[in-house]
Write an enzyme that holds these catalytic residues in place. Structure first.
Site, PDB file in Angstrom:
ATOM      1  N   LYS A   1      -5.404 -11.291  -8.030  1.00 38.05           N
ATOM      2  CA  LYS A   1      -6.574 -11.801  -7.292  1.00 38.05           C
ATOM      3  C   LYS A   1      -7.771 -10.863  -7.489  1.00 38.05           C
ATOM      4  O   LYS A   1      -7.581  -9.648  -7.665  1.00 38.05           O
ATOM      5  CB  LYS A   1      -6.246 -11.980  -5.808  1.00 38.05           C
ATOM      6  CG  LYS A   1      -6.097 -10.691  -5.044  1.00 38.05           C
ATOM      7  CD  LYS A   1      -6.110 -10.910  -3.536  1.00 38.05           C
ATOM      8  CE  LYS A   1      -6.013  -9.549  -2.856  1.00 38.05           C
ATOM      9  NZ  LYS A   1      -6.094  -9.530  -1.433  1.00 38.05           N
TER      10      LYS A   1
ATOM     11  N   LYS B   1     -11.679  -5.687  -4.546  1.00 41.92           N
ATOM     12  CA  LYS B   1     -12.443  -4.465  -4.824  1.00 41.92           C
ATOM     13  C   LYS B   1     -11.530  -3.336  -5.279  1.00 41.92           C
ATOM     14  O   LYS B   1     -11.978  -2.382  -5.885  1.00 41.92           O
ATOM     15  CB  LYS B   1     -13.312  -4.058  -3.627  1.00 41.92           C
ATOM     16  CG  LYS B   1     -12.606  -4.116  -2.310  1.00 41.92           C
ATOM     17  CD  LYS B   1     -13.515  -4.635  -1.197  1.00 41.92           C
ATOM     18  CE  LYS B   1     -12.644  -5.134  -0.048  1.00 41.92           C
ATOM     19  NZ  LYS B   1     -13.189  -6.096   0.811  1.00 41.92           N
TER      20      LYS B   1
ATOM     21  N   LYS C   1       0.834  -1.209   0.000  1.00 43.90           N
ATOM     22  CA  LYS C   1       0.000   0.000   0.000  1.00 43.90           C
ATOM     23  C   LYS C   1       0.861   1.250   0.000  1.00 43.90           C
ATOM     24  O   LYS C   1       0.553   2.215  -0.693  1.00 43.90           O
ATOM     25  CB  LYS C   1      -0.963   0.008   1.191  1.00 43.90           C
ATOM     26  CG  LYS C   1      -2.131  -0.921   0.967  1.00 43.90           C
ATOM     27  CD  LYS C   1      -3.393  -0.493   1.688  1.00 43.90           C
ATOM     28  CE  LYS C   1      -4.553  -1.392   1.265  1.00 43.90           C
ATOM     29  NZ  LYS C   1      -5.555  -1.601   2.277  1.00 43.90           N
TER      30      LYS C   1
HETATM   31  P1  TYM Z   1     -10.820  -9.107   3.491  1.00 48.13           P
HETATM   32  O1  TYM Z   1     -11.959  -8.296   3.981  1.00 48.13           O
HETATM   33  O2  TYM Z   1      -9.888  -8.495   2.487  1.00 48.13           O
HETATM   34  O3  TYM Z   1     -11.326 -10.447   2.840  1.00 48.13           O
HETATM   35  C1  TYM Z   1     -12.241 -11.308   3.504  1.00 48.13           C
HETATM   36  C2  TYM Z   1     -11.947 -12.756   3.160  1.00 48.13           C
HETATM   37  O4  TYM Z   1     -12.033 -12.981   1.750  1.00 48.13           O
HETATM   38  C3  TYM Z   1     -10.856 -13.654   1.288  1.00 48.13           C
HETATM   39  N1  TYM Z   1     -10.572 -13.212  -0.093  1.00 48.13           N
HETATM   40  C4  TYM Z   1     -10.344 -14.045  -1.115  1.00 48.13           C
HETATM   41  N2  TYM Z   1     -10.313 -15.383  -1.192  1.00 48.13           N
HETATM   42  C5  TYM Z   1     -10.074 -15.932  -2.413  1.00 48.13           C
HETATM   43  N3  TYM Z   1      -9.875 -15.196  -3.538  1.00 48.13           N
HETATM   44  C6  TYM Z   1      -9.889 -13.856  -3.507  1.00 48.13           C
HETATM   45  N4  TYM Z   1      -9.726 -13.155  -4.612  1.00 48.13           N
HETATM   46  C7  TYM Z   1     -10.128 -13.216  -2.249  1.00 48.13           C
HETATM   47  N5  TYM Z   1     -10.230 -11.915  -1.860  1.00 48.13           N
HETATM   48  C8  TYM Z   1     -10.503 -11.929  -0.525  1.00 48.13           C
HETATM   49  C9  TYM Z   1      -9.771 -13.203   2.259  1.00 48.13           C
HETATM   50  O5  TYM Z   1      -8.691 -14.094   2.270  1.00 48.13           O
HETATM   51  C10 TYM Z   1     -10.522 -13.186   3.567  1.00 48.13           C
HETATM   52  O6  TYM Z   1     -10.583 -14.480   4.132  1.00 48.13           O
HETATM   53  N6  TYM Z   1      -7.445  -8.930   7.152  1.00 48.13           N
HETATM   54  C11 TYM Z   1      -8.711  -9.536   6.755  1.00 48.13           C
HETATM   55  C12 TYM Z   1      -9.847  -9.294   7.745  1.00 48.13           C
HETATM   56  C13 TYM Z   1      -9.527  -9.752   9.132  1.00 48.13           C
HETATM   57  C14 TYM Z   1      -9.448 -11.105   9.579  1.00 48.13           C
HETATM   58  C15 TYM Z   1      -9.141 -11.029  10.972  1.00 48.13           C
HETATM   59  C16 TYM Z   1      -9.585 -12.346   8.950  1.00 48.13           C
HETATM   60  C17 TYM Z   1      -9.299  -8.945  10.196  1.00 48.13           C
HETATM   61  N7  TYM Z   1      -9.059  -9.717  11.300  1.00 48.13           N
HETATM   62  C18 TYM Z   1      -8.980 -12.185  11.729  1.00 48.13           C
HETATM   63  C19 TYM Z   1      -9.415 -13.483   9.733  1.00 48.13           C
HETATM   64  C20 TYM Z   1      -9.117 -13.406  11.092  1.00 48.13           C
HETATM   65  C21 TYM Z   1      -9.128  -8.922   5.433  1.00 48.13           C
HETATM   66  O7  TYM Z   1      -8.799  -7.812   5.109  1.00 48.13           O
HETATM   67  O8  TYM Z   1      -9.978  -9.683   4.719  1.00 48.13           O
END
Ligand code: TYM
Length: 338
Positions: free
Chosen positions: A200, A203, A119
């Site tokens: 990947k 958004k 970022k």
């Molecule tokens: P976030 O909000 O970016 O994404 C949520 C979940 O979606 C999965 N994901 C994907 N899986 C497969 N292909 C893709 N293209 C793809 N894009 C997103 C992500 O791997 C995720 O599981 N840091 C985390 C949020 C978080 C979290 C946590 C997760 C905060 N605390 C504790 C687990 C445990 C995040 O930004 O996910």
């Protein structure tokens, strides 16, 4: 000493409320697994609203998207009677544990996290919250003694630092925190952008045409899939390196239809990409229609949704407070008389 083992092992996962709709990557990479795991685990699924503050966002957007994100967990099949659904900011122990963990994290270690590096490299004006993002995430997980964390592959590095921090804490202060295992399903670990299948689906991807939002019009979804980028060789087989577009379509089909990829390859032998895209579009639209219907019902009753979030937070706080107390005691903080 860790707290007594719960009747079922715990799992924990969350998503950031950074959009008005989850996308197909969130759904297949995470939500579908959450739904499957809630049978065998004591499950905690939260909206990572504090994490969403790391990027400047209109406050009204965060409020709306927090409800919309929680509702989509339910629309996707998370059962609020069985699993706790809540907002991260409603359970203050996340940030309380985070501080203690931050004091165990080396500055260099936090600087090496790729999300922060990416970022800032892309010119984002990073704040300290973004820098400490992975430590809050570690606290999210460790505060529930979570045995497993169902996520997509992009979260792997965050889980590694979580494990490192738990192990370090245990070494320094005695066995206190559960070291969690990532739970990443191979078939849907990384759903790719339809227009740029080497990146990947996300958004913040290059164009809206590459992203399938779960709340998009079904017709629009089908059109996006029909215009997905493939390749010139014309053969339908799974090769993520040489044929990333076709491989992505096969992964999406397989994850949703449950048909193993070799069986799909056999079924499509001798057929063209047009057929594959049409069938993938049908499979996606069939899955999305009931999701959208349920979503509309849930959004009609925000009071009920807020009740679910309140109940979820109360259940989560009980577990989280016990861990926080244990950790505070281990590091030597004087016990508060509550
Ligand atoms: P976030 O909000 O970016 O994404 C949520 C979940 O979606 C999965 N994901 C994907 N899986 C497969 N292909 C893709 N293209 C793809 N894009 C997103 C992500 O791997 C995720 O599981 N840091 C985390 C949020 C978080 C979290 C946590 C997760 C905060 N605390 C504790 C687990 C445990 C995040 O930004 O996910």
């Amino acid at each position: 000493m860790t707290s007594p083992a719960p009747a079922q092992p715990r799992i924990l996962s969350g998503m950031q409320p950074t959009s008005d709709s989850l996308h197909l990557g969130n759904y297949l990479g995470a939500l579908v697994n959450w739904v499957g795991l809630q049978e065998d685990f004591d499950a905690y699924y939260f909206v990572a609203d504090l994490h969403a503050l790391t990027v400047p966002t209109d406050p009204a957007d965060i409020t709306r998207r927090s409800r919309v994100t929680a509702a989509q967990y339910i629309a996707g099949g998370v059962d609020p009677e069985r699993s706790a659904i809540f907002c991260q900011s409603h359970v203050r122990e996340h940030t309380e544990l985070m501080w203690v963990l931050a004091c165990q994290t080396a500055f260099g270690e936090a600087s090496r996290m790729t999300q922060f590096k990416d970022k800032t490299a892309r010119g984002h004006n990073a704040n300290v919250g973004l820098f400490t993002y992975p430590i809050l995430m570690a606290a999210d997980i460790l505060v529930y003694d979570a045995a497993r964390v169902p996520v997509g592959d992009d979260q792997r590095q965050h889980l590694e630092i979580t494990r490192d921090l738990a192990e370090r804490f245990n070494t320094r202060f005695g066995d206190t925190l559960v070291v969690p295992e990532p739970h990443i399903l191979k078939e849907s670990a990384r759903i790719m952008d339809l227009q740029e299948p080497t990146a990947k689906m996300s958004k913040s991807g290059s164009s809206d045409k590459g992203l399938i939002s779960m709340l998009d019009e079904p017709k629009r979804i089908a059109k996006k899939i029909r215009s997905a980028v493939t390749d010139a060789d014309g053969e339908i087989r799974f090769d993520a390196e040489a044929k990333p577009g076709v491989a992505n379509l096969l992964s999406i089909h397989s994850a949703l239809s449950g048909t193993p990829i070799p069986q799909l390859e056999a079924g499509f032998a001798g057929r063209g990409y047009g057929d594959l895209k049409q069938e993938v579009a049908d499979v996606v639209v069939t899955a999305i229609e009931p999701y959208q219907q349920r979503m509309a019902e849930l959004m009609d009753d925000p009071g009920e949704l807020d009740n679910i979030l309140a109940k979820g937070a109360a259940r989560a706080s009980e577990v989280a407070a016990a861990t926080r107390d244990r950790v505070y005691e281990r590091v030597g903080l004087l016990a508060a008389q509550r």
